[in-house]
Design a protein around this motif. Structure first.
Motif, PDB file in Angstrom:
ATOM      1  N   GLY A 342       0.800  -1.219   0.000  1.00 21.27           N
ATOM      2  CA  GLY A 342       0.000   0.000   0.000  1.00 21.27           C
ATOM      3  C   GLY A 342       0.831   1.265   0.000  1.00 21.27           C
ATOM      4  N   GLN A 343       0.222   2.343   0.499  1.00 19.80           N
ATOM      5  CA  GLN A 343       0.870   3.648   0.409  1.00 19.80           C
ATOM      6  C   GLN A 343       1.960   3.847   1.454  1.00 19.80           C
ATOM      7  N   GLY A 344       1.997   3.027   2.508  1.00 26.54           N
ATOM      8  CA  GLY A 344       3.040   3.159   3.513  1.00 26.54           C
ATOM      9  C   GLY A 344       2.941   4.465   4.292  1.00 26.54           C
ATOM     10  N   PHE A 345       3.885   4.663   5.222  1.00 26.45           N
ATOM     11  CA  PHE A 345       3.890   5.889   6.027  1.00 26.45           C
ATOM     12  C   PHE A 345       5.282   6.079   6.622  1.00 26.45           C
ATOM     13  N   ASP A 346       5.523   7.256   7.147  1.00 25.95           N
ATOM     14  CA  ASP A 346       6.800   7.557   7.795  1.00 25.95           C
ATOM     15  C   ASP A 346       6.776   7.000   9.218  1.00 25.95           C
ATOM     16  N   LEU A 347       7.747   6.153   9.531  1.00 26.68           N
ATOM     17  CA  LEU A 347       7.807   5.539  10.853  1.00 26.68           C
ATOM     18  C   LEU A 347       8.320   6.527  11.899  1.00 26.68           C
ATOM     19  N   PRO A 348       7.746   6.530  13.110  1.00 28.71           N
ATOM     20  CA  PRO A 348       8.344   7.298  14.205  1.00 28.71           C
ATOM     21  C   PRO A 348       9.639   6.635  14.657  1.00 28.71           C
ATOM     22  N   GLU A 349      10.466   7.369  15.369  1.00 26.33           N
ATOM     23  CA  GLU A 349      11.748   6.823  15.804  1.00 26.33           C
ATOM     24  C   GLU A 349      11.568   5.668  16.781  1.00 26.33           C
ATOM     25  N   LYS A 350      10.535   5.729  17.630  1.00 26.15           N
ATOM     26  CA  LYS A 350      10.324   4.692  18.630  1.00 26.15           C
ATOM     27  C   LYS A 350       8.900   4.151  18.523  1.00 26.15           C
ATOM     28  N   VAL A 351       8.762   2.853  18.840  1.00 29.85           N
ATOM     29  CA  VAL A 351       7.444   2.225  18.818  1.00 29.85           C
ATOM     30  C   VAL A 351       6.506   2.927  19.799  1.00 29.85           C
ATOM     31  N   GLY A 352       7.070   3.398  20.924  1.00 26.06           N
ATOM     32  CA  GLY A 352       6.257   4.086  21.927  1.00 26.06           C
ATOM     33  C   GLY A 352       5.620   5.363  21.427  1.00 26.06           C
ATOM     34  N   SER A 353       6.098   5.880  20.298  1.00 26.50           N
ATOM     35  CA  SER A 353       5.538   7.116  19.736  1.00 26.50           C
ATOM     36  C   SER A 353       4.367   6.861  18.800  1.00 26.50           C
ATOM     37  N   LEU A 354       4.039   5.593  18.530  1.00 25.43           N
ATOM     38  CA  LEU A 354       2.953   5.275  17.601  1.00 25.43           C
ATOM     39  C   LEU A 354       1.612   5.915  17.981  1.00 25.43           C
ATOM     40  N   PRO A 355       1.205   5.875  19.286  1.00 20.28           N
ATOM     41  CA  PRO A 355      -0.086   6.503  19.618  1.00 20.28           C
ATOM     42  C   PRO A 355      -0.109   7.997  19.303  1.00 20.28           C
ATOM     43  N   ARG A 356       0.997   8.698  19.586  1.00 19.15           N
ATOM     44  CA  ARG A 356       1.048  10.147  19.311  1.00 19.15           C
ATOM     45  C   ARG A 356       1.000  10.430  17.816  1.00 19.15           C
ATOM     46  N   GLU A 357       1.437   9.447  17.009  1.00 15.80           N
ATOM     47  CA  GLU A 357       1.399   9.607  15.555  1.00 15.80           C
ATOM     48  C   GLU A 357       0.055   9.178  14.973  1.00 15.80           C
ATOM     49  N   GLY A 358      -0.878   8.794  15.839  1.00 17.39           N
ATOM     50  CA  GLY A 358      -2.197   8.373  15.380  1.00 17.39           C
ATOM     51  C   GLY A 358      -2.269   6.930  14.924  1.00 17.39           C
TER      52      GLY A 358
END
Length: 395
Positions: A342-358
């Motif tokens: 699919g279209q993919g997305f920019d990964l956050p630096e840490k897995v713990g940041s996933l909620p803040r990235e939506g």
């Protein structure tokens, strides 16, 4: 209080890594050139100025520094330890190398990882240093968790020894274990509630709706004198009820597919691919590597929820036409790879940041994997798709 102690306390308060700050202070003295011939006095002053247990060994593996904090931790006096190679006694019940031993031997990365596995890593702050975290049953009454950093000591370009610094992280591990336990209990209650709701919907709501269908059917059969308009209206009600029955049945299955409990992971995934196809028009391929076998019911349920969440995410956001799920059965673990183009997305630096990235769905997957003491990795590139890889141990 000495100036060295003040510097160290301030740096700790600022959140600077313990091993890094001690090496910085030592490095400042050594780089000045002053007292270069008196290196051990410098190291001794720095080590005794920190509240963290620490020791130094020379290139012959002999203890040459043993600070006050380590005396208190180990119960072994400096005088009894200096000149010996008994530093292992702090950690283990029988003799074996400690991390500092590998540093003075200038061991390569493979050698260190062979000893510590994934518990060790290169220090991100100190060149040539390694850090690790492990549980030591010989420490304290019930054992302790320690984070330890071993750093080379270089004087005028020459390796003269290594310092190992310990930090008690038992409270953090206890808090993490408590959090995992509570998250596990919450997840278990959620699944029990899902199962209860699914059963109630099937056994009560669906049955009530089906009974209404029979009543309408019987009413139409018993009333041949109904007008055409009345018959049309009743048949419309009949069809609406019939769709409602199917909707409630589908909702019940999504809450807790009975095929999962009855037949296991692979059959329920085959059902899931059909549901995803109907809802999002995505073709999903399933590949099994190794010998398929039934797993612990809780593990199968968790893997199903993870794959279900990943597939729904792909359907909602990735704009894909196809995806692939690969399940590899190994002796002591199961590896799952979920890949889309699919279209993919920019990964956050840490897995713990996933909620803040939506990325709440992926964050939920990460939490489930942590509860299983597994490994989790996301690979994603804009325009090139997303791959979720997880490994979980099996009993």
């Amino acid at each position: 209080m000495t100036s060295i102690t003040v510097i160290i306390i301030l740096l700790i308060a600022l959140g600077i890594t313990a091993g890094f700050l001690i090496l910085v202070v030592i490095g400042v003295f050594l780089k000045k050139g002053e007292m270069a011939s008196d290196t051990e006095k410098i190291v001794s002053r720095v080590l005794d100025g920190t509240p963290l247990p620490a020791f130094e060994i020379n290139t012959k593996h002999k203890v040459i520094q043993w600070n006050i904090a380590l005396e208190a931790l180990s119960g072994i006096k400096k005088a009894d330890m200096l000149g010996t190679d008994n530093q292992w006694k702090v950690f283990y019940e029988s003799k074996r190398p400690v991390l500092a031993n590998f540093i003075v031997d200038e061991a390569n990365e493979e050698t260190i990882f062979a000893q510590y596995g994934n518990k060790a890593s290169k220090s991100p702050l100190i060149k040539g240093a390694y850090e690790a975290e492990d549980f030591f049953p010989a420490m304290g009454e019930k054992g302790k968790w320690y984070h330890f950093t071993a750093s080379p000591i270089i004087n005028r370009g020459v390796l003269v020894g290594a310092i190992e610094i310990l930090e008690d992280v038992s409270d953090r591990h206890t808090a993490a274990e408590n959090l995992r336990y509570h998250l596990g209990q919450v997840t278990k209650l959620q699944e029990e509630e899902r199962k209860y709701l699914a059963r109630e919907l099937h056994d009560t709501t669906v049955q009530t709706l089906v009974a209404l269908l029979y009543q309408i059917d019987n009413f139409l059969a018993d009333k041949p004198d109904l007008t055409e308009g009345q018959v049309t209206k009743l048949k419309g009600m009949y069809q609406s009820l019939k769709r409602a029955v199917e909707d409630v049945r589908n909702f019940s299955r999504r809450l807790r597919p009975p095929v999962l409990d009855d037949l296991g992971l692979l059959p329920v995934l085959e059902w899931l691919t059909g549901e995803i196809k109907k809802s999002y028009n995505i073709d999903i391929g399933i590949e099994i590597v190794g010998e398929h076998r039934r797993l612990d019911p809780d593990l199968e349920l968790t893997l199903f929820r993870i794959i279900q969440e990943a597939m729904i995410n792909a359907g909602k956001y990735a704009k894909v036409e196809s995806a692939k799920v690969t399940i590899e059965y190994l002796a002591d673990l199961v590896r799952v790879e979920i890949a889309d183009k699919g279209q993919g997305f920019d990964l956050p630096e840490k897995v713990g940041s996933l909620p803040r990235e939506g990325k709440l769905g992926l964050a939920g997957i990460a939490e489930r994997i942590e509860l299983l003491s597994g490994k989790f990795e996301i690979k994603s590139t804009k325009g090139a798709g997303t791959t979720v890889v997880l490994e979980v141990p099996v009993k």
